[in-house]
Design an enzyme around this catalytic site. Structure first.
Site, PDB file in Angstrom:
ATOM      1  N   PHE A 512       0.806  -1.217   0.000  1.00  0.00           N
ATOM      2  CA  PHE A 512       0.000   0.000   0.000  1.00  0.00           C
ATOM      3  C   PHE A 512       0.842   1.271   0.000  1.00  0.00           C
ATOM      4  O   PHE A 512       0.305   2.366   0.044  1.00  0.00           O
ATOM      5  CB  PHE A 512      -0.929   0.010   1.224  1.00  0.00           C
ATOM      6  CG  PHE A 512      -2.031  -0.983   1.133  1.00  0.00           C
ATOM      7  CD1 PHE A 512      -2.435  -1.686   2.256  1.00  0.00           C
ATOM      8  CD2 PHE A 512      -2.668  -1.245  -0.069  1.00  0.00           C
ATOM      9  CE1 PHE A 512      -3.454  -2.617   2.181  1.00  0.00           C
ATOM     10  CE2 PHE A 512      -3.686  -2.164  -0.148  1.00  0.00           C
ATOM     11  CZ  PHE A 512      -4.081  -2.862   0.983  1.00  0.00           C
ATOM     12  N   PRO A 514       5.086   3.297   0.728  1.00  0.00           N
ATOM     13  CA  PRO A 514       6.360   3.278   1.446  1.00  0.00           C
ATOM     14  C   PRO A 514       6.206   3.497   2.941  1.00  0.00           C
ATOM     15  O   PRO A 514       5.195   4.033   3.412  1.00  0.00           O
ATOM     16  CB  PRO A 514       7.126   4.444   0.801  1.00  0.00           C
ATOM     17  CG  PRO A 514       6.052   5.377   0.359  1.00  0.00           C
ATOM     18  CD  PRO A 514       4.887   4.531  -0.055  1.00  0.00           C
ATOM     19  N   ASP A 626      -3.833 -11.186   5.667  1.00  0.00           N
ATOM     20  CA  ASP A 626      -2.610 -10.914   4.903  1.00  0.00           C
ATOM     21  C   ASP A 626      -1.377 -11.196   5.756  1.00  0.00           C
ATOM     22  O   ASP A 626      -0.417 -10.418   5.764  1.00  0.00           O
ATOM     23  CB  ASP A 626      -2.602  -9.461   4.406  1.00  0.00           C
ATOM     24  CG  ASP A 626      -1.596  -9.256   3.266  1.00  0.00           C
ATOM     25  OD1 ASP A 626      -1.240 -10.254   2.604  1.00  0.00           O
ATOM     26  OD2 ASP A 626      -1.155  -8.114   3.046  1.00  0.00           O
TER      27      ASP A 626
END
Length: 820
Positions: A512, A514, A626
């Protein structure tokens, strides 16, 4: 003569046996063989022989007759099975009920009534109670023996859990050893009470001999650790506490409702289960332990656990950690000690409110005293540490505690008052604090009054302006006004902390966006996740992550410090993890040398504990969706912390799975049922955890591994090696030089393969995984895993996709796979 009489009965067995498959009762000279059943008068319960799960043994038990899923509620020969169908139930010459092996006439199980009936009769009642009585006795409730006095793992309505003091009888629940074995397991649930010492009765779950969970003492209305136990439309409940009996019981208000309480070995808890006819399934309500604070002695001696606090453990006021360095690392078992020593004659008491009362093992109770007399009684004994009413309904009775106070929990409301002994100096300090607070409050009131309406007006104008400014910011950044329960940082503050998001401060890049290292003006180091405008995470996922992680408090979950929303910028501010993420070590040959097996095993256990908290102990059941190596961060001591909750989903307490039309996650970690059908549950996370274990042990990435090993995936490779008894070949060469316990590593490979089995129902839950990791559980043989080969997994994926595309022309909803 008695032996001859019994032999005569047995020889006449086949002459008197009923020729039908069901009987209503059993009398002398009658036999109930394997294949025949005894049915209660209204057909609710059935007694007969059964074989549990995949076992080959036969047991005599009672189950619900009209429920399609055979649900056994009582077993006679729990630990003495019959290995064939020769079992037979009858009444012997002494009037006792006996279970025989017909082949060799040996007794498998029997009752032991001290009184012999003139005309014995065995009946199965419609409440599930199997009774032996005298048919000539006018009182049909004069039972010579009853199954309710010898429960198995199930607490049925109208059953008594507790003590019959006159008969010296204790009724308790004990879990099955396994689904295949109804013999007594590790967990028991009983009412603890010492008649000689007049202790305060309470319910207790033990694991072996160790205390596992307490209900808290009975306080006249409810157990003090169960504030949610109150009058309800489903069942009435009673607690009887007198010179003859001490027990808890309940009765269903609606006879059409089917509900029971079960002591469960697999889930390590006690659950109230209710049959849902429309869904043909049992649903669990009010399981205990409920959360981290329900585990016995969580905060040690003289500590209190508050699930809404971070950390959950604090010392009681007037106490301090026994070892502050341990307390700082969230190791609380050593507990707390007093700030000031007691002096006995100069001591007093401080009132604490809304508590689950301490462990009642070292207590004394007098039900005739009032609270004033109770205080005097405690004060007169230098060993007495606390007191309160024993019956809050009547505001009467006295209970006092001796020694350290264990297993205290603080509730937001509906807890109980407890008066704890304090030294005179501690009481004086408390009084000064109260006086100081009172003076401050009075000063504020006087100041506000003296300032008059002008000051009030200025405050109102200032508050209105602040509210308007805040509303403008929130309207720009959010489609809805939501309270996200976290500090809101300004963009300039975060920009300064990260040196304008300098590349030199960049820690890495996730799916999504840095992540940057920064330092606030307070010198606190932070990690800033900057949501990229091109990422798949929109407002919904971002708010979801904020709301979820703000409510999670566990040593193996990353701690969020705050957030920032400014126009299109969305930032999450986390605690800084100096050792980056787990993938930085396990997939790098140089860094991998730093991660020796003891530390790797510690990391595996830490991840497992974090997942168990999400699945079972947090206020909401949370599915991460995830879990992968890059989402496990490591602190300065290499302790693992699960991060990135952008894709997480919450379930209510009784929900076990969900589905989605948009599958999001990471290839190589997604469970088959989720990747192909969009179905996710706690077992989806278990699958990802199994993959992660294999990666830690092998040092290989799950995704891409099959290119090196003749089309086998990492799962398939591990499975093949285990079947060939070569599992040690899976172990990464960096770990081989550091492990000392080969059996422990091989056990972890075995557990990982249990976690990645194809069917979610075959995979263990995380509480079972933790027991397996601790070596306290026998490991079953794993069934074939999902994604065995590249062909099986990815060709299946393409096949599934083609079917979905063809279906779309018929306006059928399709599953979109959005992997990262």
């Amino acid at each position: 003569m008695g032996c001859f009489h019994f032999l005569f009965i047995f020889l006449l067995h086949h002459l008197f046996i009923a020729t039908f498959a069901q009987v209503n009762c059993i009398r002398p000279l009658q036999f109930m063989n394997d294949g025949t059943t005894l049915v209660s008068s209204k057909g609710t319960f059935q007694l007969g022989f059964f074989t549990p799960s995949s076992s080959k043994n036969r047991y005599l038990g009672i189950w619900y007759r009209n429920i399609p899923v055979q649900t056994v509620v009582w077993v006679a020969n729990r630990c003495n099975p019959i290995n064939d169908s020769s079992g037979s139930l009858t009444i012997n010459a002494t009037g006792n009920l006996v279970l025989l092996r017909a082949q060799n006439k040996s007794v498998v199980w029997s009752t032991s009534s001290s009184k012999q009936a003139q005309k014995p009769l065995v009946q199965l009642l419609d409440n599930g109670n199997l009774v032996l009585r005298d048919e000539k006795d006018g009182n049909i409730e004069n039972y010579l023996w009853q199954s309710f006095d010898d429960p198995a793992d199930t607490f049925l309505p109208e059953m008594k859990l507790g003590w019959d003091l006159k008969r010296g009888l204790t009724r308790r629940l004990s879990s099955w050893k396994s689904l295949d074995d109804p013999c007594n397991g590790d967990f028991t649930f009983r009412i603890e009470y010492n008649e000689r010492l007049h202790t305060y009765p309470e319910g207790l779950i033990r694991k072996g001999t160790a205390k596992f969970y307490r209900t808290g003492p009975w306080n006249g209305i409810r157990f003090s650790g169960a504030p949610d136990l109150e009058p309800n439309p489903v069942f009435d409940y009673w607690f009887v506490y007198n010179d003859d009996e001490v027990y808890y019981t309940y009765r269903l208000k609606n006879k059409s409702v089917i509900s029971r309480i079960v002591m469960n070995e697999t889930t390590s808890d006690s659950q109230r289960l209710t049959w849902i006819e429309a869904e043909k399934t049992w649903k669990a309500y009010n399981s205990v332990p409920r959360d981290q604070c329900d585990h016995y002695g969580q905060c040690g001696a003289n500590g209190q656990c508050t699930i809404t606090e971070s950390p959950v453990c604090q010392c009681l006021k007037g106490f301090k950690p026994k070892f502050q360095e341990n307390w700082n690392t969230m190791y609380w078992s050593d507990g707390c000690v007093r700030n000031s020593p007691l002096s006995c004659e100069k001591d007093g008491f401080v009132k604490f409110v809304d508590l689950k009362l301490p462990d009642a093992e070292h207590t004394w109770v007098n039900k005739s005293m009032n609270l004033r007399e109770c205080r005097a009684k405690c004060l007169s004994n230098c060993s007495c540490m606390a007191y309160t009413n024993s019956d809050i309904r009547e505001g009467s009775g006295c209970v006092v505690w001796f020694g350290d106070l264990f297993d205290i929990r603080r509730f937001p409301s509906r807890g109980q008052d407890l008066y704890i002994r304090m030294s005179a100096s501690e009481i004086a300090r408390t009084d000064r604090e109260k006086l100081k607070r009172a003076v401050i409050i009075i000063a504020i009131i006087v100041g506000l009054a003296g300032g008059g309406m002008t000051l009030v007006g200025l405050l109102i104008i200032r508050r209105r302006r602040q509210f308007q400014e805040r509303s403008v910011i929130m309207r720009r950044s959010e489609s809805q006004n939501e309270d996200l329960d976290l500090p809101l940082f300004g963009l300039q503050t975060i920009s300064t902390a990260t040196n304008d998001f300098s590349e030199n401060n960049k820690l890495g890049e996730g799916g999504f966006g840095p992540v940057y290292r920064g330092m606030l003006e307070t010198r606190q180091e932070i990690a800033v996740k900057r949501l990229s405008t091109w990422s798949g995470q929109g407002d919904h996922e971002f708010k979801n992550e904020i709301k979820l992680i703000a409510k999670l408090q566990h040593r193996n979950l990353v701690k969020v410090i705050g957030y920032c929303i400014h126009g299109e910028e969305k930032l999450l501010i986390y605690e800084y993890m100096p050792n980056k993420s787990l993938d930085y070590f396990i997939f790098d040959q140089c860094q991998g040398r730093l991660l020796e097996w003891p530390k790797s095993f510690q990391i595996i256990c830490g991840i497992a504990k974090g997942l168990m908290y999400l699945h079972h102990d947090s206020r909401l059941r949370i599915i991460h969706r995830d879990l992968k190596a890059s989402n496990v961060l490591l602190d300065e001591e290499m302790n693992p912390k699960i991060s990135d909750f952008g894709l997480a989903r919450t379930f209510s307490g009784d929900q076990i799975e969900g589905n989605t039309n948009k599958v999001v996650g990471t290839y190589g970690y997604m469970a088959p049922e989720y990747a192909f059908d969009g179905l996710f549950s706690i077992k989806s996370d278990v699958f990802s955890f199994g993959i992660l274990m294999l990666e830690i042990i092998s040092g290989k990435r799950s995704r891409g591994f099959y290119y090196e090993n003749n089309d086998l995936t990492l799962i398939g490779y591990a499975w093949t090696l285990m079947k060939e008894d070569k599992a040690c070949k899976l172990i990464d060469k960096c770990l081989r030089v550091s492990y000392e316990d080969m059996e422990e590593v091989l056990r972890c490979i075995h557990i990982a393969l249990l976690c990645v089995q194809q069917s979610p129902s075959d995979r263990p839950n995380m509480s079972s995984v933790i027991l397996m990791l601790s070596g306290e559980s026998v490991l079953p043989q794993p069934k074939p895993p999902g994604y065995f080969t590249n062909t099986n997994s990815w060709e299946g994926d393409r096949s599934s996709s083609s079917k979905l595309l063809s279906s779309s022309s018929c306006h059928t909803s399709i599953t979109v796979v959005d992997a990262r």
